[in-house]
Design an enzyme around this catalytic site. Structure first.
Site, PDB file in Angstrom:
ATOM      1  N   ASP A 275       0.839  -1.205   0.000  1.00 21.48           N
ATOM      2  CA  ASP A 275       0.000   0.000   0.000  1.00 21.48           C
ATOM      3  C   ASP A 275       0.870   1.250   0.000  1.00 21.48           C
ATOM      4  O   ASP A 275       0.608   2.210   0.708  1.00 21.48           O
ATOM      5  CB  ASP A 275      -0.939   0.009   1.207  1.00 21.48           C
ATOM      6  CG  ASP A 275      -0.224  -0.196   2.537  1.00 21.48           C
ATOM      7  OD1 ASP A 275       1.025  -0.255   2.530  1.00 21.48           O
ATOM      8  OD2 ASP A 275      -0.905  -0.281   3.568  1.00 21.48           O
TER       9      ASP A 275
ATOM     10  N   ASP B  20       7.850  -4.822  14.090  1.00 20.37           N
ATOM     11  CA  ASP B  20       8.368  -3.455  14.023  1.00 20.37           C
ATOM     12  C   ASP B  20       8.633  -2.893  15.421  1.00 20.37           C
ATOM     13  O   ASP B  20       9.681  -2.280  15.668  1.00 20.37           O
ATOM     14  CB  ASP B  20       7.423  -2.549  13.237  1.00 20.37           C
ATOM     15  CG  ASP B  20       5.965  -2.710  13.644  1.00 20.37           C
ATOM     16  OD1 ASP B  20       5.637  -3.619  14.429  1.00 20.37           O
ATOM     17  OD2 ASP B  20       5.127  -1.922  13.156  1.00 20.37           O
TER      18      ASP B  20
END
Length: 448
Positions: free
Chosen positions: A215, A291
């Site tokens: 995206d 992350d």
């Protein structure tokens, strides 16, 4: 008369004896019949118990056979999907030509991998953005799409582009979350990342990999930026990764597309790491939230990240695993660089560890200190850069909230911070430095 009486008594006794014999005989027969009936009942009960046990055994055997059948059906399903994967890869290689994957004149700077799952429309937009600037650097930045799962639309879309290589991750292991209410998606994403990076570093033997998500759009200078970043990775081992992202990269907070910073906070969202770093991370890769895991001191171990002031990627993923979290406030307003900057001609040695401390401390030292409340109003009366000192996390969040930048911390570090300092532009090219309680000491600046 006496004889008659005696004879009658004898007759009575005979009759009583016969009755007694008949009664005893009847009782014996009745007892015998009851015994036989009891034996038959016992035999019947035993037979019923045997039938019941046999029935249970049969039911158990049927259940086991059913489980075996279900297992075989699942195995057949997996094999079918694996066969489909192999057919797809064969078709992919046949269409592109195996030789084209290996006949590269130059050693690649980095592989570019797009992490995809089930959003074919998003993937298409991302691929088109990459290919728009990819033509002249195709041999230096081979592009891969790594799909998690078997969504046919995503696979078809990826295979419709000759300029990239398709990989498919099929994961049938059940997911067990560590805490109730967690999304399984974060666990599957972490598995996919590890698999894809293992493939690119160990199977395809790339020295560096740039990770994108399905995206994202990229800037015109995206590839030149990462090529310059690759040189920094090689020269300075205190740099853990090169990122194209600035968490405070919204249009109102950035100005100069040529400016780069070091950061103690891993930005993600379009980043490059080296094989030597992956050799360290792969064996201990987390089950989920990869992350945030990289933002822990125990994993980055004091190494830092290069980030731009103006983002080189734009995240348009309003719908996804994070359920659009922060999209309208932080992602939608991001400024994507639109200038074709020649990074090869630029001197980036100021980003080397020791040089950057001196460079950045000079910038902070020259900024005008600002104290008190109503900081936003006071800034309008000051020319030039401004520095504002915060006492702790709560105080930082109060100040950040006034300006509208990210308030979030991870493992004691604010987003984008370098030695506790968060820098952003405000309305003009003026820099605002939010300075931590010991930041000036770390930068070698005498507090005034």
């Amino acid at each position: 008369m006496v004889k008659m009486v005696r004879w009658s008594g004898s007759l009575v006794r005979c009759l009583l004896l016969l009755v007694a014999i008949a009664f005893i005989y009847t009782q014996v027969r009745l007892f015998t019949a009851q015994s036989q009936y009891a034996d038959k009942i016992a035999a019947a009960v035993e037979g019923e118990n045997y039938c019941t046990s046999q029935m249970r055994l049969l039911i158990d055997q049927v259940s086991m056979q059913k489980e075996t059948v279900v297992g075989l059906e699942e195995k057949v399903k997996r094999q079918a999907e694996e066969c489909e994967q192999l057919r797809t890869l064969v078709q992919n290689l046949q269409r592109k030509g195996v030789k084209s994957l290996f006949q590269q004149v130059q050693v690649p700077v980095a592989a570019v991998v797009i992490m995809a799952c089930n959003r074919a429309d998003y993937l298409d937009r991302t691929i088109k953005s990459i290919l728009k600037y990819h033509g002249n650097v195709a041999s230096r930045f081979p592009v891969f799409v790594s799909q998690d799962g078997s969504n046919s639309d995503v696979r078809t879309k990826a295979l419709s582009y000759d300029q990239l290589t398709y990989m498919q991750h099929l994961d049938f292991e059940p997911v067990h979350t560590e805490r109730p209410g967690e999304l399984i998606a974060y666990y599957k994403i972490a598995r996919h990342y590890k698999w894809a990076l293992d493939q690119l570093f160990y199977k395809h033997n790339f020295n560096r990999v740039i990770i994108l998500e399905d995206d994202m759009e990229i800037s015109p200078d995206f590839f030149d930026y990462f090529e310059a970043g690759a040189d920094l990775l090689d020269k300075d081992k205190s740099i853990m990764a090169i990122s194209s992202w600035n968490d405070n990269g919204q249009k109102q907070f950035v100005h100069d597309p040529y400016t780069l910073y070091r950061s103690d906070f891993f930005p993600g969202l379009g980043w490059m790491l080296s094989k030597s770093t992956w050799d360290e991370l792969s064996p201990k890769w987390p089950k989920a939230y990869w992350d945030d895991w990289l933002r822990l001191q125990e994993n980055h171990r004091g190494r830092q990240f290069i980030r731009p002031e103006v983002c080189r990627t734009y995240n348009f993923g309003e719908h996804g695993s994070s359920l659009g979290q922060f999209f309208d406030q932080y992602l939608k307003p991001i400024r994507l660089n639109d200038l074709p900057i020649d990074w090869k001609s630029m001197n980036l040695t100021y980003l080397i560890k020791d040089e950057f401390v001196k460079h950045f401390s000079g910038l902070v030292k020259s900024a005008n200190p600002l104290y008190g409340t109503d900081l936003v109003l006071k800034i309008n009366n000051i020319d030039g850069d401004v520095r504002i000192q915060y006492r702790d996390q709560q105080h930082f969040e109060e100040i950040a909230g006034q300006f509208g930048i990210f308030e979030e911390w991870k493992d004691g570090i604010p987003r984008t911070a370098y030695k506790g300092v968060v820098v952003f532009r405000y309305k003009t090219k003026r820099r605002i430095y939010l300075v931590g309680p010991d930041s000036l000491e770390q930068l070698g600046i005498q507090n005034d």
